[in-house]
Write a protein that holds these residues in place. Structure first.
Motif, PDB file in Angstrom:
ATOM      1  N   ARG A 244      22.256  27.922  38.433  1.00  0.00           N
ATOM      2  CA  ARG A 244      23.145  27.625  39.404  1.00  0.00           C
ATOM      3  C   ARG A 244      22.656  27.716  40.719  1.00  0.00           C
ATOM      4  NH1 ARG A 244      28.767  27.572  36.848  1.00  0.00           N
ATOM      5  NH2 ARG A 244      29.517  28.268  38.748  1.00  0.00           N
TER       6      ARG A 244
ATOM      7  N   GLU B 151      31.925  37.425  40.245  1.00  0.00           N
ATOM      8  CA  GLU B 151      32.364  36.141  40.141  1.00  0.00           C
ATOM      9  C   GLU B 151      31.669  35.230  39.350  1.00  0.00           C
ATOM     10  OE1 GLU B 151      32.405  35.232  44.385  1.00  0.00           O
ATOM     11  OE2 GLU B 151      34.175  36.454  44.785  1.00  0.00           O
ATOM     12  N   GLN B 152      30.396  35.220  39.288  1.00  0.00           N
ATOM     13  CA  GLN B 152      29.573  34.618  38.551  1.00  0.00           C
ATOM     14  C   GLN B 152      29.539  35.091  37.119  1.00  0.00           C
ATOM     15  OE1 GLN B 152      27.815  31.657  39.548  1.00  0.00           O
ATOM     16  NE2 GLN B 152      28.910  31.870  41.630  1.00  0.00           N
TER      17      GLN B 152
ATOM     18  N   SER C  82      32.035  36.288  35.432  1.00  0.00           N
ATOM     19  CA  SER C  82      33.145  35.779  34.795  1.00  0.00           C
ATOM     20  C   SER C  82      33.065  34.420  34.250  1.00  0.00           C
ATOM     21  CB  SER C  82      34.240  35.898  35.735  1.00  0.00           C
ATOM     22  OG  SER C  82      35.622  35.118  35.223  1.00  0.00           O
ATOM     23  N   GLN C  83      32.410  33.415  35.279  1.00  0.00           N
ATOM     24  CA  GLN C  83      32.222  31.969  34.598  1.00  0.00           C
ATOM     25  C   GLN C  83      31.032  32.156  33.434  1.00  0.00           C
ATOM     26  OE1 GLN C  83      31.780  29.275  37.850  1.00  0.00           O
ATOM     27  NE2 GLN C  83      32.457  31.005  39.372  1.00  0.00           N
TER      28      GLN C  83
ATOM     29  N   GLU D 105      32.746  32.579  29.862  1.00  0.00           N
ATOM     30  CA  GLU D 105      33.288  31.804  29.276  1.00  0.00           C
ATOM     31  C   GLU D 105      32.552  30.808  28.520  1.00  0.00           C
ATOM     32  OE1 GLU D 105      36.712  31.190  29.445  1.00  0.00           O
ATOM     33  OE2 GLU D 105      36.899  33.032  30.701  1.00  0.00           O
TER      34      GLU D 105
ATOM     35  N   PRO E 226      39.434  38.334  35.694  1.00  0.00           N
ATOM     36  CA  PRO E 226      37.935  38.273  36.133  1.00  0.00           C
ATOM     37  C   PRO E 226      38.202  39.138  37.227  1.00  0.00           C
ATOM     38  CG  PRO E 226      38.872  35.768  35.839  1.00  0.00           C
ATOM     39  CD  PRO E 226      40.027  36.607  35.600  1.00  0.00           C
TER      40      PRO E 226
END
Length: 382
Positions: free
Chosen positions: A54, A107-108, A110-111, A114, A237
């Motif tokens: 990313r 923050e990253q 949490s994604q 998923e 999150p």
């Protein structure tokens, strides 16, 4: 005050309550990913590659440390948190800057979760647990995982009788719901009132390994269970906690270093400290015993071997620990080394005495096991 007392309210004819605190780490989530052949697991190395793909901020000091850990082949989340503590201790990064870096990582992550733990995996895991009675088997038969010598040393089975209450309190260090899903006592494998005239709802198997048959096979009893997430939950999150154990030297409540401590944000002293006072048995599974969770390991070590009065106010017990350790690849430990690693959190003068209260269960991917086993005993996947 400790655990909720179910002998005074909740059941018709309970005897003694056995409080069992089970602490579960990332090893459980990794086991699920392996058993279900998931393309991504929750190792920090997988998260590192996610960040790189990313094009995450290359100046983030935590990402830079993760790159160093990759080269050193250190693969536990506790290794990442250890370098955060080291940066803090050596004043290499200001606490507030370090806190902002952790927030960006949060923050990253949490994604990333998923992708690594989709809802479809939870559906499959829950269905398999239900159809194979996996949750009930874990709670009923975990004593069968000990070898003959450790079972003989363990005092816990000798204190069990009919009509006792088994209160399981799961401390889930993972951010996912995989453990919650697996141990949930659903309507198919568990009936709160299975009998017409009595309210017992559980059979605890005192000797599932057939080691000491003279003590009996199973006892008619009661069971309760609960799961907490002290480090946050995937579904919220902003609740995900990354950081260190409480710093040794804190300069007041506003010390920025305190804001990097997981026990501070989780309010461990307020929410969990009292539970150690009447826990009879501790179980650790899937944990690397890292320094960032020292608060938990130290409180367990302090509790071991300390005589307690049980819920009837008369009988005594001394808390014990069953410690599961996963051996894999070239990183193979023996029982003594695992025991020594845990006892590093005990007072040096107490370590020799406390060894008798620590019972280590060594296992690998092919080991037949009752506790939190997400594969069948024959090695095939659920």
């Amino acid at each position: 005050m400790g655990h909720r007392d179910y002998t005074t309210a909740g059941f018709d004819s309970p005897e003694v309550q056995h409080n069992i605190m089970a602490l579960v780490g990332n090893g459980f989530d990794l086991q699920v990913a392996s058993d279900y052949q998931m393309p991504i697991d929750t190792r920090y190395a997988s998260f590192y590659h996610f960040l790189k793909l990313r094009s995450f901020d290359e100046t983030n000091p935590i990402l830079q440390e993760m790159e160093e850990l990759q080269r050193a082949r250190k693969d536990n989340w506790s290794d990442v948190e250890a370098v955060v503590e080291k940066m803090l201790r050596e004043n290499r990064v200001r606490p507030r800057e370090l806190g902002e870096s952790l927030k960006r990582i949060q923050e990253q992550f949490s994604q990333f979760l998923e992708l690594a733990v989709p809802s479809s995996l939870l559906v499959r895991l829950g269905a398999d647990s239900m159809n194979n009675n996996s949750a009930v088997t874990s709670l009923q038969e975990f004593l069968g995982d000990l070898d003959r010598d450790d079972y003989a040393r363990l005092q816990f089975p000798k204190r069990i009788n009919n009509f006792d209450v088994f209160n399981f309190f799961f401390v889930n260090f993972n951010y996912t719901s995989l453990l919650d899903d697996f141990v949930y006592l659903d309507q198919q494998q568990f009936d709160p009132r299975p009998y017409k005239t009595v309210d017992r709802n559980f059979d605890f198997k005192i000797d599932p390994g057939a080691v000491a048959g003279e003590w009996g096979d199973h006892f008619s009893s009661y069971v309760t269970s609960d799961v907490v997430h002290p480090h946050g939950h995937q579904s919220i999150p902003r609740s995900l906690l990354f950081g260190v154990d409480t710093p040794q030297h804190v300069r007041g409540n506003q010390d920025p270093a305190l804001r990097l401590a997981k026990p501070f944000w989780a309010q461990n002293d307020l929410r969990y400290r009292h539970l150690f006072d009447d826990t009879e048995l501790f179980i650790i599974f899937g944990c690397s015993l890292g320094e960032s969770d020292r608060w938990w390991w130290k409180h367990i070590a302090d509790a071991l071997g300390t005589e307690r009065t049980r819920s009837d106010g008369v009988r005594k017990c001394s808390p014990e620990l069953i410690l599961y350790w996963f051996n894999e690849g070239g990183n193979v430990w023996d029982v003594d080394a695992v025991c020594d690693k845990f006892l590093e959190f005990a007072a040096p003068s107490e370590r020799a005495r406390l060894r008798e209260y620590v019972h280590v269960v060594m296992h690998d991917a092919g080991t037949a096991r009752n506790w939190l086993n997400t594969s069948r005993a024959d090695g095939s996947k659920l």
